[in-house]
Design a protein around this motif. Structure first.
Motif, PDB file in Angstrom:
ATOM      1  N   UNK A  17     -49.309  73.238  -4.587  1.00 17.16           N
ATOM      2  CA  UNK A  17     -49.590  72.873  -5.965  1.00 17.16           C
ATOM      3  C   UNK A  17     -48.339  72.328  -6.632  1.00 17.16           C
ATOM      4  N   UNK A  18     -48.536  71.813  -7.819  1.00 17.81           N
ATOM      5  CA  UNK A  18     -47.434  71.261  -8.603  1.00 17.81           C
ATOM      6  C   UNK A  18     -47.167  72.166  -9.797  1.00 17.81           C
ATOM      7  N   UNK A  19     -45.943  72.135 -10.284  1.00 20.24           N
ATOM      8  CA  UNK A  19     -45.583  72.967 -11.428  1.00 20.24           C
ATOM      9  C   UNK A  19     -46.308  72.542 -12.693  1.00 20.24           C
ATOM     10  N   UNK A  20     -46.679  71.273 -12.790  1.00 21.47           N
ATOM     11  CA  UNK A  20     -47.399  70.752 -13.957  1.00 21.47           C
ATOM     12  C   UNK A  20     -48.386  69.705 -13.451  1.00 21.47           C
ATOM     13  N   UNK A  21     -49.684  69.887 -13.704  1.00 28.03           N
ATOM     14  CA  UNK A  21     -50.671  68.948 -13.168  1.00 28.03           C
ATOM     15  C   UNK A  21     -50.606  67.547 -13.789  1.00 28.03           C
ATOM     16  N   UNK A  22     -50.073  67.431 -14.987  1.00 30.17           N
ATOM     17  CA  UNK A  22     -50.000  66.129 -15.664  1.00 30.17           C
ATOM     18  C   UNK A  22     -48.679  65.412 -15.385  1.00 30.17           C
ATOM     19  N   UNK A  23     -47.578  66.134 -15.477  1.00 30.83           N
ATOM     20  CA  UNK A  23     -46.245  65.558 -15.253  1.00 30.83           C
ATOM     21  C   UNK A  23     -45.467  66.438 -14.276  1.00 30.83           C
ATOM     22  N   UNK A  24     -45.832  66.390 -12.992  1.00 33.96           N
ATOM     23  CA  UNK A  24     -45.182  67.277 -12.030  1.00 33.96           C
ATOM     24  C   UNK A  24     -43.709  66.935 -11.821  1.00 33.96           C
ATOM     25  N   UNK A  25     -42.902  67.969 -11.687  1.00 31.38           N
ATOM     26  CA  UNK A  25     -41.492  67.808 -11.345  1.00 31.38           C
ATOM     27  C   UNK A  25     -41.162  68.535 -10.051  1.00 31.38           C
ATOM     28  N   UNK A  26     -42.134  69.279  -9.520  1.00 31.03           N
ATOM     29  CA  UNK A  26     -41.873  70.099  -8.341  1.00 31.03           C
ATOM     30  C   UNK A  26     -43.173  70.370  -7.590  1.00 31.03           C
ATOM     31  N   UNK A  27     -43.096  70.262  -6.281  1.00 30.36           N
ATOM     32  CA  UNK A  27     -44.180  70.658  -5.389  1.00 30.36           C
ATOM     33  C   UNK A  27     -43.877  72.054  -4.886  1.00 30.36           C
ATOM     34  N   UNK A  28     -44.879  72.911  -4.895  1.00 30.93           N
ATOM     35  CA  UNK A  28     -44.720  74.269  -4.370  1.00 30.93           C
ATOM     36  C   UNK A  28     -45.630  74.445  -3.161  1.00 30.93           C
ATOM     37  N   UNK A  29     -45.036  74.923  -2.091  1.00 34.17           N
ATOM     38  CA  UNK A  29     -45.790  75.190  -0.871  1.00 34.17           C
ATOM     39  C   UNK A  29     -45.675  76.680  -0.573  1.00 34.17           C
TER      40      UNK A  29
END
Length: 149
Positions: free
Chosen positions: A35-47
């Protein structure tokens, strides 16, 4: 996420994060979710992983990739072990460097064994070294490969 950067890291490049995500899903059976830290303006992918190195029973990668091809692959697990592969301007080490476990301290940064720059190759290299360390239960294997992948 890394706070030891100097100079410009660059704007987060979503297509690169999407490629990283696809590769981890294809390569790693321990991936539980992404997932991403922010669905609209992501700055980071988390696995999120279902297992970690050593005694850890779960782990996570926090990943950034910029339009300038700077990156950070930061690992943290349920035993609070941290390490990361980075490429970015800084004052403490070469642009491509590795912050070793257990706490990924800035002052302990060392040159990275990853010399490739393309997003798919860097991702494969990080994954390969994580997988070798995981299978051998040896964190010392994380930055030991000769120009992976």
């Amino acid at each position: 996420m890394s706070t030891d950067r100097s100079g410009e890291f660059g704007t987060i490049y979503l297509p690169a994060l999407q490629r990283v995500r696809t590769l981890w899903l294809d390569l790693e059976p321990e991936v539980a979710e992404t997932g991403y830290d922010d669905p609209v303006h992501p700055t980071e992918l988390r696995i999120e992983l279902t297992d970690g190195l050593g005694d850890a029973d779960s782990a996570r990668f926090d990943i950034q990739w910029s339009t300038l091809d700077n990156y950070s692959f930061h690992y943290v697990d349920s035993t609070d072990v941290n390490w990361r592969f980075d490429r970015h301007p800084n004052t403490h080490s070469p642009d491509r460097h590795f912050h070793p476990p257990p706490d990924a301290r800035t002052v302990d940064a060392e040159p990275s064994s990853i010399h490739v720059r393309e997003v798919s190759l860097v991702t494969r290299a990080v994954h390969k070294m994580w997988r070798v360390a995981y299978e051998n239960e040896d964190r010392n294997r994380l930055n030991s490969a000769s120009n992976p992948p």
